[in-house]
Design a protein around this motif. Structure first.
Motif, PDB file in Angstrom:
ATOM      1  N   GLN A  57      34.272   7.510  -3.535  1.00 45.51           N
ATOM      2  CA  GLN A  57      35.385   6.595  -3.274  1.00 45.51           C
ATOM      3  C   GLN A  57      34.959   5.143  -3.459  1.00 45.51           C
ATOM      4  O   GLN A  57      35.755   4.294  -3.843  1.00 45.51           O
ATOM      5  N   ILE A  58      33.693   4.869  -3.192  1.00 48.92           N
ATOM      6  CA  ILE A  58      33.180   3.499  -3.294  1.00 48.92           C
ATOM      7  C   ILE A  58      32.651   3.203  -4.688  1.00 48.92           C
ATOM      8  O   ILE A  58      32.930   2.155  -5.272  1.00 48.92           O
ATOM      9  N   LEU A  59      31.892   4.137  -5.245  1.00 48.86           N
ATOM     10  CA  LEU A  59      31.257   3.951  -6.551  1.00 48.86           C
ATOM     11  C   LEU A  59      32.009   4.768  -7.597  1.00 48.86           C
ATOM     12  O   LEU A  59      31.781   5.963  -7.745  1.00 48.86           O
ATOM     13  N   VAL A  60      32.933   4.122  -8.296  1.00 47.82           N
ATOM     14  CA  VAL A  60      33.734   4.789  -9.318  1.00 47.82           C
ATOM     15  C   VAL A  60      33.071   4.533 -10.672  1.00 47.82           C
ATOM     16  O   VAL A  60      33.145   3.433 -11.218  1.00 47.82           O
ATOM     17  N   LEU A  61      32.402   5.544 -11.190  1.00 46.89           N
ATOM     18  CA  LEU A  61      31.692   5.406 -12.463  1.00 46.89           C
ATOM     19  C   LEU A  61      32.616   5.803 -13.607  1.00 46.89           C
ATOM     20  O   LEU A  61      33.147   6.904 -13.635  1.00 46.89           O
ATOM     21  N   ARG A  62      32.789   4.879 -14.560  1.00 44.03           N
ATOM     22  CA  ARG A  62      33.662   5.116 -15.707  1.00 44.03           C
ATOM     23  C   ARG A  62      32.846   5.031 -16.993  1.00 44.03           C
ATOM     24  O   ARG A  62      31.853   4.311 -17.071  1.00 44.03           O
ATOM     25  N   LEU A  95      36.873  -2.143  -6.708  1.00 39.00           N
ATOM     26  CA  LEU A  95      37.382  -1.310  -7.792  1.00 39.00           C
ATOM     27  C   LEU A  95      38.615  -0.544  -7.337  1.00 39.00           C
ATOM     28  O   LEU A  95      38.822  -0.302  -6.149  1.00 39.00           O
ATOM     29  N   LEU A  96      39.431  -0.148  -8.311  1.00 44.57           N
ATOM     30  CA  LEU A  96      40.666   0.553  -7.985  1.00 44.57           C
ATOM     31  C   LEU A  96      40.364   1.889  -7.308  1.00 44.57           C
ATOM     32  O   LEU A  96      39.513   2.647  -7.749  1.00 44.57           O
ATOM     33  N   ARG A  97      41.099   2.162  -6.257  1.00 49.19           N
ATOM     34  CA  ARG A  97      40.852   3.389  -5.501  1.00 49.19           C
ATOM     35  C   ARG A  97      41.547   4.613  -6.102  1.00 49.19           C
ATOM     36  O   ARG A  97      41.220   5.733  -5.793  1.00 49.19           O
ATOM     37  N   ASP A  98      42.548   4.386  -6.966  1.00 55.01           N
ATOM     38  CA  ASP A  98      43.265   5.519  -7.533  1.00 55.01           C
ATOM     39  C   ASP A  98      42.609   6.029  -8.813  1.00 55.01           C
ATOM     40  O   ASP A  98      43.112   6.933  -9.459  1.00 55.01           O
ATOM     41  N   VAL A  99      41.486   5.446  -9.191  1.00 51.89           N
ATOM     42  CA  VAL A  99      40.772   5.870 -10.388  1.00 51.89           C
ATOM     43  C   VAL A  99      39.677   6.845  -9.976  1.00 51.89           C
ATOM     44  O   VAL A  99      38.916   6.585  -9.051  1.00 51.89           O
ATOM     45  N   ARG A 100      39.608   7.954 -10.681  1.00 55.02           N
ATOM     46  CA  ARG A 100      38.579   8.941 -10.373  1.00 55.02           C
ATOM     47  C   ARG A 100      37.348   8.676 -11.222  1.00 55.02           C
ATOM     48  O   ARG A 100      37.431   8.259 -12.367  1.00 55.02           O
ATOM     49  N   SER A 101      36.212   8.957 -10.651  1.00 52.83           N
ATOM     50  CA  SER A 101      34.948   8.733 -11.337  1.00 52.83           C
ATOM     51  C   SER A 101      34.771   9.738 -12.467  1.00 52.83           C
ATOM     52  O   SER A 101      35.095  10.919 -12.328  1.00 52.83           O
ATOM     53  N   ASP A 102      34.256   9.265 -13.615  1.00 48.90           N
ATOM     54  CA  ASP A 102      33.945  10.167 -14.722  1.00 48.90           C
ATOM     55  C   ASP A 102      32.692  10.986 -14.432  1.00 48.90           C
ATOM     56  O   ASP A 102      32.476  12.031 -15.038  1.00 48.90           O
ATOM     57  N   LEU A 103      31.870  10.482 -13.538  1.00 50.30           N
ATOM     58  CA  LEU A 103      30.653  11.195 -13.146  1.00 50.30           C
ATOM     59  C   LEU A 103      30.534  11.161 -11.624  1.00 50.30           C
ATOM     60  O   LEU A 103      29.857  10.312 -11.060  1.00 50.30           O
ATOM     61  N   PRO A 104      31.227  12.075 -10.946  1.00 49.89           N
ATOM     62  CA  PRO A 104      31.155  12.075  -9.481  1.00 49.89           C
ATOM     63  C   PRO A 104      29.788  12.540  -8.993  1.00 49.89           C
ATOM     64  O   PRO A 104      29.134  13.366  -9.630  1.00 49.89           O
ATOM     65  N   SER A 105      29.397  11.999  -7.866  1.00 48.22           N
ATOM     66  CA  SER A 105      28.110  12.371  -7.282  1.00 48.22           C
ATOM     67  C   SER A 105      28.212  13.644  -6.455  1.00 48.22           C
ATOM     68  O   SER A 105      27.202  14.275  -6.156  1.00 48.22           O
ATOM     69  N   GLY A 106      29.435  13.997  -6.071  1.00 47.99           N
ATOM     70  CA  GLY A 106      29.620  15.144  -5.195  1.00 47.99           C
ATOM     71  C   GLY A 106      29.625  14.754  -3.728  1.00 47.99           C
ATOM     72  O   GLY A 106      29.845  15.583  -2.855  1.00 47.99           O
ATOM     73  N   ILE A 107      29.381  13.480  -3.458  1.00 47.23           N
ATOM     74  CA  ILE A 107      29.433  12.951  -2.095  1.00 47.23           C
ATOM     75  C   ILE A 107      30.743  12.178  -1.992  1.00 47.23           C
ATOM     76  O   ILE A 107      30.893  11.116  -2.603  1.00 47.23           O
ATOM     77  N   GLU A 108      31.702  12.714  -1.256  1.00 47.85           N
ATOM     78  CA  GLU A 108      33.073  12.195  -1.273  1.00 47.85           C
ATOM     79  C   GLU A 108      33.158  10.710  -0.945  1.00 47.85           C
ATOM     80  O   GLU A 108      33.811   9.942  -1.655  1.00 47.85           O
ATOM     81  N   LEU A 109      32.502  10.288   0.120  1.00 43.30           N
ATOM     82  CA  LEU A 109      32.570   8.886   0.521  1.00 43.30           C
ATOM     83  C   LEU A 109      31.973   7.976  -0.556  1.00 43.30           C
ATOM     84  O   LEU A 109      32.524   6.921  -0.874  1.00 43.30           O
ATOM     85  N   LEU A 110      30.869   8.407  -1.140  1.00 43.70           N
ATOM     86  CA  LEU A 110      30.227   7.614  -2.193  1.00 43.70           C
ATOM     87  C   LEU A 110      31.118   7.522  -3.427  1.00 43.70           C
ATOM     88  O   LEU A 110      31.236   6.459  -4.046  1.00 43.70           O
TER      89      LEU A 110
END
Length: 202
Positions: free
Chosen positions: A128-133, A111-126
């Motif tokens: 970056q890997i799991l971008v929830l849209r 997945l694109l790395r420049d896209v921010r997750s709509d629902l971040p987990s609060g775990i930075e590394l996660l």
């Protein structure tokens, strides 16, 4: 391939066809019960199209074609590429090309790395890997997925940003929902534990 070929009648029974092995090869669509010929075509046609063209009913015996349709390699009459049973009302639909559809799945690592997750987990590394849209269907597997689903449920209740201030439907097919885990996450985020649990619907 002209209309003349597509509307030309086809012999009604398989045994009436002339099987000259020197003729070009094609595909014969017929009924397995009564040997009624439906279509003789040089290119292969999706059998589902044949069923639709005949309203899924064999014109010879009246049985449903999804149970009786068979496809065999067969020879074609000289100079012919496409023949149909006279009952077929719109033979042209059979020779229209299908629109190709290609399903594409993306792994989390692509997945694109420049896209921010709509629902971040609060775990930075996660994050970056799991971008929830919004609009995505995400499947999580493994032992950690249970803990992560509880965390994301509480994060969805959390006010924006970074939460969604939303109620959550938790589909608990495995009977794994843990109210204590939800309370612990709510407490760590400064949320009212009881209100948070009320907004997560099982």
């Amino acid at each position: 391939m002209g209309t003349r070929h597509s509307t030309e009648p086809l012999q009604s029974k398989i045994w009436q066809l002339d099987q000259d092995q020197s003729s070009p090869q094609g595909f014969l669509y017929s009924c397995n019960l009564c040997d009624e010929t439906l279509v003789l075509s040089k290119p292969f046609i999706n059998p589902r199209k044949i069923q639709l063209a005949f309203s899924n009913i064999c014109p010879g015996c009246g049985f449903e074609l999804d149970k009786t349709l068979k496809v065999l390699k067969s020879t074609l009459p000289p100079g012919r590429q496409f023949l149909t049973n006279p009952v077929c009302k719109d033979p042209e639909q059979l020779i229209e090309p299908d629109e190709s559809f290609e399903a594409k799945l993306s792994r989390g690592s692509t997945l694109l790395r420049d896209v921010r997750s709509d629902l971040p987990s609060g775990i930075e590394l996660l994050d970056q890997i799991l971008v929830l849209r919004f609009g995505q269907l995400v499947t999580l597997q493994g032992q950690a997925s249970n803990a992560l689903s509880h965390l994301l449920s509480v994060r969805a209740v959390y006010p924006p940003p970074p939460g969604l201030d939303s109620d959550v439907v938790f589909v608990d097919g495995g009977n794994v929902f843990d109210a204590y885990t939800v309370s612990r996450h709510a407490f760590s985020l400064g949320l009212d534990e009881e209100r948070t649990k009320l907004r997560i619907h099982l």
